[in-house]
Design a protein around this motif. Structure first.
Motif, PDB file in Angstrom:
ATOM      1  N   UNK A  36       0.845  -1.199   0.000  1.00 11.52           N
ATOM      2  CA  UNK A  36       0.000   0.000   0.000  1.00 11.52           C
ATOM      3  C   UNK A  36       0.876   1.244   0.000  1.00 11.52           C
ATOM      4  N   UNK A  37       1.888   1.261   0.863  1.00 14.25           N
ATOM      5  CA  UNK A  37       2.789   2.419   0.936  1.00 14.25           C
ATOM      6  C   UNK A  37       3.540   2.604  -0.379  1.00 14.25           C
ATOM      7  N   UNK A  38       3.942   1.504  -0.999  1.00 14.63           N
ATOM      8  CA  UNK A  38       4.704   1.581  -2.257  1.00 14.63           C
ATOM      9  C   UNK A  38       3.865   2.110  -3.414  1.00 14.63           C
ATOM     10  N   UNK A  39       2.544   1.986  -3.335  1.00 11.90           N
ATOM     11  CA  UNK A  39       1.709   2.536  -4.405  1.00 11.90           C
ATOM     12  C   UNK A  39       1.756   4.056  -4.409  1.00 11.90           C
ATOM     13  N   UNK A  40       2.076   4.646  -3.255  1.00  7.40           N
ATOM     14  CA  UNK A  40       2.160   6.100  -3.152  1.00  7.40           C
ATOM     15  C   UNK A  40       3.604   6.566  -3.278  1.00  7.40           C
ATOM     16  N   UNK A  41       4.486   5.946  -2.516  1.00  8.70           N
ATOM     17  CA  UNK A  41       5.891   6.324  -2.535  1.00  8.70           C
ATOM     18  C   UNK A  41       6.747   5.102  -2.264  1.00  8.70           C
ATOM     19  N   UNK A  42       7.665   4.836  -3.164  1.00  4.58           N
ATOM     20  CA  UNK A  42       8.544   3.688  -2.954  1.00  4.58           C
ATOM     21  C   UNK A  42       9.719   4.058  -2.057  1.00  4.58           C
ATOM     22  N   UNK A  43       9.997   5.337  -1.962  1.00  3.80           N
ATOM     23  CA  UNK A  43      11.080   5.800  -1.103  1.00  3.80           C
ATOM     24  C   UNK A  43      10.591   5.775   0.337  1.00  3.80           C
ATOM     25  N   UNK A  44      11.319   5.139   1.194  1.00  3.09           N
ATOM     26  CA  UNK A  44      11.022   5.076   2.632  1.00  3.09           C
ATOM     27  C   UNK A  44       9.678   4.419   2.931  1.00  3.09           C
ATOM     28  N   UNK A  45       9.230   3.515   2.100  1.00  4.09           N
ATOM     29  CA  UNK A  45       7.939   2.858   2.327  1.00  4.09           C
ATOM     30  C   UNK A  45       7.934   2.107   3.653  1.00  4.09           C
ATOM     31  N   UNK A  46       9.072   1.495   4.003  1.00 12.09           N
ATOM     32  CA  UNK A  46       9.154   0.772   5.280  1.00 12.09           C
ATOM     33  C   UNK A  46       8.938   1.723   6.453  1.00 12.09           C
ATOM     34  N   UNK A  47       9.551   2.903   6.366  1.00  9.96           N
ATOM     35  CA  UNK A  47       9.386   3.889   7.430  1.00  9.96           C
ATOM     36  C   UNK A  47       7.950   4.393   7.504  1.00  9.96           C
ATOM     37  N   UNK A  48       7.315   4.532   6.359  1.00  9.89           N
ATOM     38  CA  UNK A  48       5.910   4.966   6.328  1.00  9.89           C
ATOM     39  C   UNK A  48       5.049   3.960   7.078  1.00  9.89           C
ATOM     40  N   UNK A  49       5.267   2.667   6.792  1.00 10.54           N
ATOM     41  CA  UNK A  49       4.492   1.623   7.476  1.00 10.54           C
ATOM     42  C   UNK A  49       4.763   1.672   8.974  1.00 10.54           C
ATOM     43  N   UNK A  50       6.028   1.794   9.343  1.00 12.12           N
ATOM     44  CA  UNK A  50       6.400   1.851  10.762  1.00 12.12           C
ATOM     45  C   UNK A  50       5.722   3.035  11.448  1.00 12.12           C
ATOM     46  N   UNK A  88       3.543  14.247   0.273  1.00 11.29           N
ATOM     47  CA  UNK A  88       3.256  15.680   0.192  1.00 11.29           C
ATOM     48  C   UNK A  88       4.310  16.505   0.914  1.00 11.29           C
ATOM     49  N   UNK A  89       4.811  16.003   2.038  1.00  8.89           N
ATOM     50  CA  UNK A  89       5.875  16.713   2.762  1.00  8.89           C
ATOM     51  C   UNK A  89       7.133  16.779   1.904  1.00  8.89           C
ATOM     52  N   UNK A  90       7.458  15.671   1.236  1.00  8.52           N
ATOM     53  CA  UNK A  90       8.623  15.652   0.348  1.00  8.52           C
ATOM     54  C   UNK A  90       8.420  16.608  -0.822  1.00  8.52           C
ATOM     55  N   UNK A  91       7.208  16.611  -1.342  1.00  5.06           N
ATOM     56  CA  UNK A  91       6.895  17.490  -2.472  1.00  5.06           C
ATOM     57  C   UNK A  91       7.032  18.959  -2.070  1.00  5.06           C
ATOM     58  N   UNK A  92       6.495  19.300  -0.887  1.00  3.24           N
ATOM     59  CA  UNK A  92       6.619  20.676  -0.392  1.00  3.24           C
ATOM     60  C   UNK A  92       8.077  21.052  -0.178  1.00  3.24           C
ATOM     61  N   UNK A  93       8.843  20.128   0.381  1.00  2.00           N
ATOM     62  CA  UNK A  93      10.252  20.394   0.635  1.00  2.00           C
ATOM     63  C   UNK A  93      10.987  20.637  -0.686  1.00  2.00           C
ATOM     64  N   UNK A  94      10.684  19.835  -1.685  1.00  2.00           N
ATOM     65  CA  UNK A  94      11.335  20.003  -2.985  1.00  2.00           C
ATOM     66  C   UNK A  94      10.934  21.309  -3.647  1.00  2.00           C
ATOM     67  N   UNK A  95       9.717  21.777  -3.398  1.00  2.00           N
ATOM     68  CA  UNK A  95       9.275  23.036  -3.989  1.00  2.00           C
ATOM     69  C   UNK A  95       9.918  24.228  -3.303  1.00  2.00           C
ATOM     70  N   UNK A  96      10.246  24.105  -2.027  1.00  2.00           N
ATOM     71  CA  UNK A  96      10.826  25.234  -1.314  1.00  2.00           C
ATOM     72  C   UNK A  96      12.332  25.308  -1.470  1.00  2.00           C
ATOM     73  N   UNK A  97      12.969  24.205  -1.854  1.00  2.00           N
ATOM     74  CA  UNK A  97      14.404  24.219  -2.091  1.00  2.00           C
ATOM     75  C   UNK A  97      14.668  24.790  -3.471  1.00  2.00           C
ATOM     76  N   UNK A  98      15.405  25.894  -3.514  1.00  2.00           N
ATOM     77  CA  UNK A  98      15.704  26.535  -4.783  1.00  2.00           C
ATOM     78  C   UNK A  98      17.067  26.071  -5.288  1.00  2.00           C
ATOM     79  N   UNK A  99      17.204  25.868  -6.588  1.00  2.00           N
ATOM     80  CA  UNK A  99      18.510  25.532  -7.125  1.00  2.00           C
ATOM     81  C   UNK A  99      19.480  26.690  -6.913  1.00  2.00           C
ATOM     82  N   UNK A 100      20.750  26.390  -6.834  1.00  2.00           N
ATOM     83  CA  UNK A 100      21.750  27.415  -6.545  1.00  2.00           C
ATOM     84  C   UNK A 100      22.340  28.028  -7.805  1.00  2.00           C
ATOM     85  N   UNK A 101      21.641  27.957  -8.919  1.00  2.00           N
ATOM     86  CA  UNK A 101      22.164  28.524 -10.146  1.00  2.00           C
ATOM     87  C   UNK A 101      21.124  29.403 -10.816  1.00  2.00           C
TER      88      UNK A 101
END
Length: 193
Positions: A36-50, A88-101
């Motif tokens: 179930x967790x992997x259907x949304x995000x494969x990254x850190x799916x184990x941590x999501x379940x935990x 969504x937290x990862x998505x927000x974090x990626x949107x707030x991080x600006x590239x340095x160029x």
């Protein structure tokens, strides 16, 4: 390794029968919850379940009262919601991080929109809530399970006792049609559903 983390985490539960119950739920359903967790995000799916399982500590008495299929549906929804929260937290974090160029260093965040448009959206949201509130309980429940809990048609059929996933799809379609009819009637001065 994950099971050891879970055992360590649940060691904080005072009642040993609650610890054993939560551990049993974890062991029995882990692979399904991981999927179930992997259907949304494969990254850190184990941590999501935990994290989802840890969030259930205070709900052990409630989980004990549930039938098995209801408990499994609840676990699936909890993990799915935790996965979406993480995503969504990862998505927000990626949107707030600006590239340095380039010009990105000096760009301002996008405007949140015209206040008049936001008020219109808020009014539309209230109208939709009123339309859903005017539905019969069975229609509201199916829409809630589909869109708030994000269960599949098969899971909703299991949860509600509907004869099949196809029957659930028909109920969802009819409930949505009733909402649309209510909204059209309310805009035209009608009574609603």
């Amino acid at each position: 390794m994950l099971r050891e983390k879970m055992l360590f985490a649940i060691s904080g539960i005072e009642r040993s029968d609650d610890r054993m119950f939560l551990d049993e739920i974890y062991r029995t359903n882990y692979s399904m919850l991981l999927q179930v967790a992997c259907t949304v995000t494969s990254i850190c799916a184990e941590d999501v379940v935990m994290n989802a399982m840890l969030s259930l500590f205070s709900l052990v008495p409630r989980l004990r009262l549930m039938e098995e299929r209801e408990r499994v549906a609840y676990l699936r929804a909890t993990v799915r919601n935790a996965a979406y929260k993480y995503y969504n937290a990862q998505k927000r974090q990626n949107q707030t991080e600006l590239p340095l160029d380039g010009d990105h260093l000096f760009s301002l965040p996008a405007d949140r929109g015209d206040p008049a448009e936001l008020l219109i959206e808020d009014e539309e949201y209230r109208e939709v809530r009123a339309a859903i509130g005017a539905l019969p309980e069975s229609d509201r429940r199916v829409l809630y399970l589909k869109y708030a809990v994000r269960l599949t048609a098969e899971e909703i059929a299991t949860e509600t006792g509907a004869p099949s996933a196809a029957a659930v799809q028909v109920r969802i379609s009819r409930a949505r049609r009733k909402v649309l009819d209510w909204l059209q009637a309310s805009q035209g001065g009608g009574d609603g559903v």
